[in-house]
Design an enzyme around this catalytic site. Structure first.
Site, PDB file in Angstrom:
ATOM      1  N   CYS A   7       0.945  -1.235   0.005  1.00 24.46           N
ATOM      2  CA  CYS A   7       0.057  -0.063   0.100  1.00 24.46           C
ATOM      3  C   CYS A   7       0.773   1.301   0.051  1.00 24.46           C
ATOM      4  CB  CYS A   7      -0.927  -0.082   1.113  1.00 24.46           C
ATOM      5  SG  CYS A   7      -2.150  -1.071   1.034  1.00 24.46           S
ATOM      6  N   ASP A  30      10.144  -7.363  -7.970  1.00 24.71           N
ATOM      7  CA  ASP A  30      10.380  -7.743  -6.618  1.00 24.71           C
ATOM      8  C   ASP A  30      11.829  -7.284  -6.214  1.00 24.71           C
ATOM      9  OD1 ASP A  30       9.089 -10.384  -4.751  1.00 24.71           O
ATOM     10  OD2 ASP A  30      11.246  -9.699  -4.443  1.00 24.71           O
ATOM     11  N   THR A  94       5.011 -13.422   3.282  1.00 28.83           N
ATOM     12  CA  THR A  94       5.538 -12.598   4.141  1.00 28.83           C
ATOM     13  C   THR A  94       4.886 -11.189   4.257  1.00 28.83           C
ATOM     14  OG1 THR A  94       7.057 -11.913   2.421  1.00 28.83           O
ATOM     15  CG2 THR A  94       7.949 -13.492   4.062  1.00 28.83           C
ATOM     16  N   HIS A  99      -1.171 -10.919  -3.503  1.00 28.82           N
ATOM     17  CA  HIS A  99      -0.461 -10.482  -4.546  1.00 28.82           C
ATOM     18  C   HIS A  99       0.082 -11.861  -5.525  1.00 28.82           C
ATOM     19  CE1 HIS A  99       2.340 -11.180  -1.085  1.00 28.82           C
ATOM     20  NE2 HIS A  99       3.258 -11.712  -2.071  1.00 28.82           N
TER      21      HIS A  99
HETATM   22  P1  AMP Z   1       5.557 -13.125  -0.277  1.00 30.01           P
HETATM   23  O1  AMP Z   1       6.756 -13.744   0.506  1.00 30.01           O
HETATM   24  O2  AMP Z   1       4.653 -14.247  -1.113  1.00 30.01           O
HETATM   25  O3  AMP Z   1       4.536 -12.485   0.776  1.00 30.01           O
HETATM   26  O4  AMP Z   1       6.016 -12.062  -1.136  1.00 30.01           O
HETATM   27  C1  AMP Z   1       6.427 -10.925  -0.656  1.00 30.01           C
HETATM   28  C2  AMP Z   1       7.359 -10.299  -1.877  1.00 30.01           C
HETATM   29  O5  AMP Z   1       7.399  -8.948  -1.576  1.00 30.01           O
HETATM   30  C3  AMP Z   1       8.876 -10.926  -1.496  1.00 30.01           C
HETATM   31  O6  AMP Z   1       9.275 -11.664  -2.682  1.00 30.01           O
HETATM   32  C4  AMP Z   1       9.615  -9.586  -1.187  1.00 30.01           C
HETATM   33  O7  AMP Z   1      11.140  -9.598  -1.970  1.00 30.01           O
HETATM   34  C5  AMP Z   1       8.878  -8.607  -1.888  1.00 30.01           C
HETATM   35  N1  AMP Z   1       8.982  -7.316  -1.375  1.00 30.01           N
HETATM   36  C6  AMP Z   1       9.063  -6.994   0.048  1.00 30.01           C
HETATM   37  N2  AMP Z   1       9.316  -5.535   0.120  1.00 30.01           N
HETATM   38  C7  AMP Z   1       9.321  -5.082  -1.008  1.00 30.01           C
HETATM   39  C8  AMP Z   1       9.726  -3.733  -1.631  1.00 30.01           C
HETATM   40  N3  AMP Z   1       9.676  -2.892  -0.923  1.00 30.01           N
HETATM   41  N4  AMP Z   1       9.647  -3.777  -2.914  1.00 30.01           N
HETATM   42  C9  AMP Z   1       9.498  -4.779  -3.856  1.00 30.01           C
HETATM   43  N5  AMP Z   1       9.386  -5.880  -3.337  1.00 30.01           N
HETATM   44  C10 AMP Z   1       9.272  -6.139  -2.045  1.00 30.01           C
HETATM   45 ZN    ZN Z   2      -1.763  -3.446   1.486  1.00 29.05          ZN
END
Ligand code: AMP
Ligand code: ZN
Length: 111
Positions: A7, A30, A94, A99
Site C-alpha cells: 500500500c 520484486d 511475508t 499478490h
Molecule cells: P510473499 O513472501 O509471497 O509474501 O512475497 C512478498 C514479496 O515482496 C517478496 O518476494 C519480497 O521480496 C517482496 N518485497 C518486499 N518488500 C518489497 C519492496 N519494498 N519492493 C519490492 N518488493 C518487495
Molecule cells: Zn496493503
C-alpha cells in the site's frame, strides 16, 4: 493499510520500480528477485488473504492473469512464465496483502 509495504508503494511512500499501474492493480519488480525476471502483481485493494476477498476481488485476480498474458513481451517474459500466490504461513507469505508473483526471463527449475 497504513503499515503495508505494498500500500505504501502504491501511495508513493516507498520507492519501487513500477512497471504497470491502473485503477485495479500495479505490477512492480520484486526487491529480492528469485528469477531473472521476478515481478509482483498487486491489487490496489488491501486484502490480506484470498479467503478474505469478495467474489469480485477473486474475479479481479483472474483478470490479472489476462492482463499479464497480454503484457508478456513487454514484461520480458517472452518464453513463458510462472505465477505463484503464497497464501499463509506454510507457503511463506511475508506480506499480508494478496499478490501474484510472476517469474520468468529464463528457464525455471521444476518444483
Ligand atoms: P510473499 O513472501 O509471497 O509474501 O512475497 C512478498 C514479496 O515482496 C517478496 O518476494 C519480497 O521480496 C517482496 N518485497 C518486499 N518488500 C518489497 C519492496 N519494498 N519492493 C519490492 N518488493 C518487495
Ligand atoms: Zn496493503
Amino acid at each position: 493499510m497504513e503499515d503495508c509495504v505494498f500500500c505504501k508503494i502504491r501511495k508513493g511512500e516507498i520507492p519501487s520500480t513500477v512497471l504497470y499501474k491502473d485503477e485495479e492493480m500495479m505490477i512492480i519488480k520484486d526487491i529480492n528477485p528469485k528469477a531473472k525476471v521476478h515481478l509482483i502483481a498487486i491489487p490496489n485493494e488491501h486484502v490480506p488473504m484470498i479467503e478474505m476477498m469478495t467474489t469480485e476481488g477473486c474475479c479481479e485476480l483472474g483478470k490479472f492473469m489476462g492482463k499479464i498474458s497480454h503484457m508478456q513481451e513487454e514484461l520480458g517474459l517472452t518464453n513463458g512464465y510462472r505465477l505463484i500466490i503464497n497464501q499463509g504461513e506454510h507457503a511463506g507469505q511475508t506480506v499480508g496483502h494478496v499478490h501474484v508473483h510472476i517469474l520468468g526471463g529464463e528457464q525455471l527449475k521444476d518444483f
